[in-house]
Scaffold this motif. Structure first.
Motif, PDB file in Angstrom:
ATOM      1  N   ILE A 158     -13.032 -34.435  19.314  1.00 17.06           N
ATOM      2  CA  ILE A 158     -14.186 -34.656  20.190  1.00 17.06           C
ATOM      3  C   ILE A 158     -14.257 -33.576  21.265  1.00 17.06           C
ATOM      4  O   ILE A 158     -15.331 -33.058  21.587  1.00 17.06           O
ATOM      5  CB  ILE A 158     -14.129 -36.062  20.818  1.00 17.06           C
ATOM      6  N   ASP A 159     -13.084 -33.219  21.830  1.00 17.21           N
ATOM      7  CA  ASP A 159     -13.061 -32.189  22.877  1.00 17.21           C
ATOM      8  C   ASP A 159     -13.479 -30.830  22.326  1.00 17.21           C
ATOM      9  O   ASP A 159     -14.242 -30.090  22.975  1.00 17.21           O
ATOM     10  CB  ASP A 159     -11.655 -32.091  23.483  1.00 17.21           C
ATOM     11  N   MET A 160     -12.991 -30.485  21.136  1.00 20.21           N
ATOM     12  CA  MET A 160     -13.252 -29.155  20.593  1.00 20.21           C
ATOM     13  C   MET A 160     -14.656 -29.038  19.992  1.00 20.21           C
ATOM     14  O   MET A 160     -15.298 -27.990  20.098  1.00 20.21           O
ATOM     15  CB  MET A 160     -12.210 -28.801  19.532  1.00 20.21           C
ATOM     16  N   LEU A 161     -15.118 -30.113  19.351  1.00 22.06           N
ATOM     17  CA  LEU A 161     -16.418 -30.066  18.691  1.00 22.06           C
ATOM     18  C   LEU A 161     -17.550 -30.571  19.568  1.00 22.06           C
ATOM     19  O   LEU A 161     -18.702 -30.156  19.406  1.00 22.06           O
ATOM     20  CB  LEU A 161     -16.379 -30.883  17.388  1.00 22.06           C
ATOM     21  N   GLY A 162     -17.240 -31.478  20.500  1.00 26.37           N
ATOM     22  CA  GLY A 162     -18.262 -32.132  21.297  1.00 26.37           C
ATOM     23  C   GLY A 162     -18.638 -33.476  20.679  1.00 26.37           C
ATOM     24  O   GLY A 162     -18.513 -33.678  19.473  1.00 26.37           O
ATOM     25  N   VAL A 182     -30.734 -27.183  12.435  1.00 26.39           N
ATOM     26  CA  VAL A 182     -30.247 -26.205  11.457  1.00 26.39           C
ATOM     27  C   VAL A 182     -28.747 -26.367  11.237  1.00 26.39           C
ATOM     28  O   VAL A 182     -28.263 -26.370  10.090  1.00 26.39           O
ATOM     29  CB  VAL A 182     -30.572 -24.768  11.924  1.00 26.39           C
ATOM     30  N   VAL A 183     -27.996 -26.509  12.324  1.00 31.80           N
ATOM     31  CA  VAL A 183     -26.542 -26.698  12.207  1.00 31.80           C
ATOM     32  C   VAL A 183     -26.240 -28.001  11.483  1.00 31.80           C
ATOM     33  O   VAL A 183     -25.347 -28.068  10.619  1.00 31.80           O
ATOM     34  CB  VAL A 183     -25.883 -26.685  13.602  1.00 31.80           C
ATOM     35  N   ALA A 184     -26.986 -29.061  11.827  1.00 33.35           N
ATOM     36  CA  ALA A 184     -26.791 -30.347  11.164  1.00 33.35           C
ATOM     37  C   ALA A 184     -27.070 -30.237   9.668  1.00 33.35           C
ATOM     38  O   ALA A 184     -26.326 -30.766   8.835  1.00 33.35           O
ATOM     39  CB  ALA A 184     -27.692 -31.404  11.795  1.00 33.35           C
ATOM     40  N   ARG A 185     -28.143 -29.528   9.306  1.00 37.81           N
ATOM     41  CA  ARG A 185     -28.491 -29.359   7.889  1.00 37.81           C
ATOM     42  C   ARG A 185     -27.393 -28.623   7.138  1.00 37.81           C
ATOM     43  O   ARG A 185     -26.957 -29.040   6.065  1.00 37.81           O
ATOM     44  CB  ARG A 185     -29.806 -28.594   7.780  1.00 37.81           C
ATOM     45  N   ASP A 186     -26.934 -27.501   7.699  1.00 41.18           N
ATOM     46  CA  ASP A 186     -25.897 -26.710   7.042  1.00 41.18           C
ATOM     47  C   ASP A 186     -24.587 -27.504   6.943  1.00 41.18           C
ATOM     48  O   ASP A 186     -23.862 -27.405   5.953  1.00 41.18           O
ATOM     49  CB  ASP A 186     -25.660 -25.409   7.807  1.00 41.18           C
ATOM     50  N   THR A 187     -24.295 -28.270   7.975  1.00 47.32           N
ATOM     51  CA  THR A 187     -23.079 -29.089   7.972  1.00 47.32           C
ATOM     52  C   THR A 187     -23.136 -30.139   6.875  1.00 47.32           C
ATOM     53  O   THR A 187     -22.155 -30.359   6.145  1.00 47.32           O
ATOM     54  CB  THR A 187     -22.887 -29.771   9.333  1.00 47.32           C
ATOM     55  N   ILE A 188     -24.271 -30.799   6.726  1.00 53.06           N
ATOM     56  CA  ILE A 188     -24.423 -31.840   5.703  1.00 53.06           C
ATOM     57  C   ILE A 188     -24.265 -31.249   4.308  1.00 53.06           C
ATOM     58  O   ILE A 188     -23.703 -31.882   3.403  1.00 53.06           O
ATOM     59  CB  ILE A 188     -25.779 -32.551   5.866  1.00 53.06           C
ATOM     60  N   GLN A 189     -24.723 -30.024   4.115  1.00 50.76           N
ATOM     61  CA  GLN A 189     -24.547 -29.371   2.812  1.00 50.76           C
ATOM     62  C   GLN A 189     -23.059 -29.189   2.502  1.00 50.76           C
ATOM     63  O   GLN A 189     -22.612 -29.425   1.367  1.00 50.76           O
ATOM     64  CB  GLN A 189     -25.266 -28.019   2.802  1.00 50.76           C
ATOM     65  N   LEU A 190     -22.294 -28.765   3.497  1.00 49.92           N
ATOM     66  CA  LEU A 190     -20.848 -28.620   3.307  1.00 49.92           C
ATOM     67  C   LEU A 190     -20.193 -29.978   3.087  1.00 49.92           C
ATOM     68  O   LEU A 190     -19.223 -30.100   2.317  1.00 49.92           O
ATOM     69  CB  LEU A 190     -20.224 -27.926   4.519  1.00 49.92           C
ATOM     70  N   VAL A 211      -6.323 -28.265  11.034  1.00 53.88           N
ATOM     71  CA  VAL A 211      -7.645 -27.762  11.375  1.00 53.88           C
ATOM     72  C   VAL A 211      -7.769 -27.431  12.862  1.00 53.88           C
ATOM     73  O   VAL A 211      -8.586 -26.587  13.258  1.00 53.88           O
ATOM     74  CB  VAL A 211      -8.730 -28.788  10.964  1.00 53.88           C
ATOM     75  N   LEU A 212      -6.937 -28.063  13.701  1.00 55.74           N
ATOM     76  CA  LEU A 212      -7.049 -27.832  15.148  1.00 55.74           C
ATOM     77  C   LEU A 212      -6.681 -26.405  15.541  1.00 55.74           C
ATOM     78  O   LEU A 212      -7.467 -25.730  16.218  1.00 55.74           O
ATOM     79  CB  LEU A 212      -6.195 -28.855  15.904  1.00 55.74           C
ATOM     80  N   PRO A 213      -5.492 -25.895  15.149  1.00 57.04           N
ATOM     81  CA  PRO A 213      -5.211 -24.484  15.476  1.00 57.04           C
ATOM     82  C   PRO A 213      -6.183 -23.521  14.800  1.00 57.04           C
ATOM     83  O   PRO A 213      -6.500 -22.472  15.353  1.00 57.04           O
ATOM     84  CB  PRO A 213      -3.770 -24.275  14.979  1.00 57.04           C
ATOM     85  N   TYR A 214      -6.659 -23.899  13.609  1.00 57.89           N
ATOM     86  CA  TYR A 214      -7.639 -23.055  12.930  1.00 57.89           C
ATOM     87  C   TYR A 214      -8.920 -22.939  13.761  1.00 57.89           C
ATOM     88  O   TYR A 214      -9.440 -21.830  13.980  1.00 57.89           O
ATOM     89  CB  TYR A 214      -7.951 -23.628  11.547  1.00 57.89           C
ATOM     90  N   LEU A 254     -19.247 -26.391  11.603  1.00 61.67           N
ATOM     91  CA  LEU A 254     -19.353 -25.725  10.307  1.00 61.67           C
ATOM     92  C   LEU A 254     -18.001 -25.183   9.855  1.00 61.67           C
ATOM     93  O   LEU A 254     -17.627 -25.316   8.683  1.00 61.67           O
ATOM     94  CB  LEU A 254     -20.374 -24.587  10.379  1.00 61.67           C
ATOM     95  N   ASP A 255     -17.261 -24.579  10.777  1.00 65.44           N
ATOM     96  CA  ASP A 255     -15.918 -24.093  10.451  1.00 65.44           C
ATOM     97  C   ASP A 255     -14.996 -25.251  10.090  1.00 65.44           C
ATOM     98  O   ASP A 255     -14.115 -25.111   9.236  1.00 65.44           O
ATOM     99  CB  ASP A 255     -15.341 -23.306  11.628  1.00 65.44           C
ATOM    100  N   PHE A 256     -15.180 -26.374  10.746  1.00 72.88           N
ATOM    101  CA  PHE A 256     -14.376 -27.565  10.450  1.00 72.88           C
ATOM    102  C   PHE A 256     -14.512 -27.934   8.970  1.00 72.88           C
ATOM    103  O   PHE A 256     -13.517 -28.161   8.270  1.00 72.88           O
ATOM    104  CB  PHE A 256     -14.823 -28.728  11.338  1.00 72.88           C
ATOM    105  N   PHE A 257     -15.730 -27.981   8.466  1.00 73.26           N
ATOM    106  CA  PHE A 257     -15.936 -28.399   7.088  1.00 73.26           C
ATOM    107  C   PHE A 257     -15.628 -27.297   6.076  1.00 73.26           C
ATOM    108  O   PHE A 257     -15.249 -27.590   4.932  1.00 73.26           O
ATOM    109  CB  PHE A 257     -17.357 -28.940   6.907  1.00 73.26           C
ATOM    110  N   LEU A 258     -15.752 -26.038   6.462  1.00 72.38           N
ATOM    111  CA  LEU A 258     -15.302 -24.960   5.583  1.00 72.38           C
ATOM    112  C   LEU A 258     -13.792 -25.064   5.348  1.00 72.38           C
ATOM    113  O   LEU A 258     -13.304 -24.876   4.224  1.00 72.38           O
ATOM    114  CB  LEU A 258     -15.658 -23.596   6.190  1.00 72.38           C
ATOM    115  N   TYR A 259     -13.076 -25.365   6.407  1.00 71.39           N
ATOM    116  CA  TYR A 259     -11.625 -25.574   6.303  1.00 71.39           C
ATOM    117  C   TYR A 259     -11.321 -26.748   5.375  1.00 71.39           C
ATOM    118  O   TYR A 259     -10.425 -26.677   4.522  1.00 71.39           O
ATOM    119  CB  TYR A 259     -11.054 -25.817   7.700  1.00 71.39           C
ATOM    120  N   GLN A 260     -12.078 -27.832   5.530  1.00 70.25           N
ATOM    121  CA  GLN A 260     -11.856 -29.011   4.701  1.00 70.25           C
ATOM    122  C   GLN A 260     -12.100 -28.715   3.218  1.00 70.25           C
ATOM    123  O   GLN A 260     -11.408 -29.247   2.343  1.00 70.25           O
ATOM    124  CB  GLN A 260     -12.759 -30.160   5.161  1.00 70.25           C
ATOM    125  N   ILE A 261     -13.076 -27.875   2.927  1.00 70.45           N
ATOM    126  CA  ILE A 261     -13.351 -27.531   1.532  1.00 70.45           C
ATOM    127  C   ILE A 261     -12.152 -26.834   0.901  1.00 70.45           C
ATOM    128  O   ILE A 261     -11.724 -27.170  -0.212  1.00 70.45           O
ATOM    129  CB  ILE A 261     -14.608 -26.634   1.442  1.00 70.45           C
TER     130      ILE A 261
END
Length: 500
Positions: free
Chosen positions: A29-33, A119-127, A169-172, A181-188
């Protein structure tokens, strides 16, 4: 490896994963908001909903693997089933990937984004759909490992991959100054590696001979598997609708920042489901094997002992959350407004989830005997009662009505159908197990709630709150052990240790 060792390590791994998720959530929550984390919460909700497509097939794979290991299923039939179901899972995974085309609609028309970027929400949902497709395939391979009762390997594997996926994912994110977006790229990336490891492990477990791994899809085997899974799947589907209805509505009616508070409640309460579900699914294959070998008394003993362990864990954990919810949330997040908002829902939601988790113990019985007909009937009745009740309560009480509905349906399912579900395994099981292994330890643990009138945690800092709540939880556990059948199981072992 014994059933006890399998269950202990698998339970430890699930507890580790739960604690890791709880510990890292405030950092997310702190890092992403708060708004961006709402998309993470939406991902978890969407993943659960898409999991409904399983319709019980993975449970059938797991049970058939256990029966194959016990020599009760022919080799050709077993491998024909594996190939056919694996193909069906691949097809569904491709359909899930097609969900990326719905991302603009979900971002613009369903989520209440406020001032968050569409736009960010759309791209995030795709990931998100890519991650869910990978995790969908993992379900199939995990079912084979579970059915083979290789829970020790699965436990260590879960500890490793969850550490990388949840904590890594936190240090990443810190190093790349990443966003959601980076969060979900890492998850992939992590989930793809996890899928490959499970794939190779199941190949080793199955021990495919030449021509068995790849071959023609047996439509008859697939049809038989789907038919045998249908009742299991319908039962799971009905309860998935029940368990997800409030969360799905919350994602649509609450602003995404408030949905973060609701997701905190879900995250804490889901620990109960994780602890109980781990034990239930762990003993299912073992009980099925024992019944197939005409060892009913041993299967009953396994069920009773695990029911006792689950009740002890869930009862003592619930006491802390129900009695000191706002203090716990503050110690966890350090966010006073968020803690106050989430504390409005948490006590009753936790109590409702406790009833759900305890009522779900009987799932192991249905799994072991391979008969879900009676459970399906009660699930249908529960759904028919729940949906109109939820609608009325939502209209009368707003978002709080979601919690009231969740409590009512789980209380009724815990009180009424369990008598008949327990009798499917043994006619005297309800009187012995439900009373001695469930109600007594939970009620004993709940007696510690009287301390809420004495212990005020508001003057304490976050670390002190955690320390006091840990002591309260341990006290609750000790009281539950001393006042339940657990003391009769532990005292002989303690005497042996003292003699040594």
């Amino acid at each position: 490896m014994s059933v006890r060792s399998n269950i202990i390590l698998n339970t430890v791994s699930q507890i580790y994963m739960a604690l890791l998720s709880v510990a890292t959530l405030p950092f997310y929550i702190d890092m992403l908001g708060s708004q961006a984390y709402g998309l993470v919460a939406f991902f978890m909700q969407l993943q659960t909903m898409i999991g409904l497509l399983d319709i019980g097939i993975s449970a059938t794979v797991s049970r058939n693997t256990a029966l194959f290991g016990a020599g009760k299923l022919a080799r050709n039939d077993y491998f024909a089933m594996l190939r056919s179901i694996e193909f069906s899972f691949v097809v569904v995974a491709l359909c899930i990937l097609g969900g990326v085309f719905s991302a603009p609609l979900l971002a613009q028309s369903w989520l209440n984004l406020g001032d968050f970027s569409v736009v960010v929400a759309r791209d995030t949902i795709q990931l998100i759909f890519v991650v869910i497709a990978l995790r969908w395939m993992q379900t199939y391979y995990r079912a084979i490992v579970l059915g083979a009762e290789q829970l020790v390997w699965l436990g260590w594997f879960n500890i490793l991959v969850s550490s990388v996926r949840i904590f890594g994912v936190l240090p990443y994110l810190y190093l790349v100054s990443g966003d959601v977006l980076d969060f979900f790229l890492y998850q992939i990336v992590v989930n793809f590696i996890e899928l490959m490891l499970l794939f190779f492990r199941t190949n080793k477990i199955a021990g495919f001979r030449q021509g068995e791994r790849f071959g023609k899809i047996n439509k008859s085997a697939l049809s038989d598997a789907i038919v045998s899974s249908l009742v299991v799947g319908l039962t799971s589907l009905l309860w998935a609708v029940i368990t997800q209805a409030d969360k799905f509505l919350a994602s649509g009616i609450l602003p995404i920042a408030d949905y973060t508070a609701y997701s905190l409640v879900i995250s804490i309460s889901s620990i109960l489901l994780l602890l109980s579900g781990t034990c239930i699914y762990a003993i299912g294959p073992a009980m099925a094997r024992l019944l197939a070998q005409d060892k009913k008394s041993e299967a009953v003993a396994v069920f009773r002992n695990i029911s006792l362990v689950v009740s002890l864990m869930l009862g003592s954990a619930s006491v802390v959350v129900i009695g000191w919810s706002e203090s716990l949330l503050f110690a966890w997040t350090g966010n006073v407004p968020l803690s106050q908002k989430a504390a409005e829902f948490l006590p009753l939601y936790m109590l409702a989830t406790l009833f759900f988790a305890l009522g779900n113990l009987s799932y192991a019985i249905n799994y072991a005997i391979g008969n879900f007909q009676l459970r399906l009937k009660y699930s249908i009745i529960s759904l028919l009662l729940y949906l109109p009740t939820l609608a009325v309560l939502l209209w009368l009480f707003g978002e709080q009505g979601l919690v009231y509905g969740w409590l009512i349906v789980n209380l009724l399912f815990f009180v009424v159908p369990q008598f008949f579900l327990y009798r499917q395994l043994d006619h005297s099981l309800y009187k012995t197990s439900m009373v001695q292994d469930v109600c007594v330890p939970v009620m004993a643990a709940m007696s510690v709630l009287l301390l809420v009138f004495i212990v005020d945690l508001r003057p304490f800092n976050r670390l002190e709150i955690f320390a006091v709540l840990t002591l309260i939880g341990l006290l609750s556990l000790v009281v539950a052990v001393l006042l339940s059948r657990a003391r009769l199981l532990l005292l002989p072992q303690l005497r042996q240790l003292l003699r040594k």
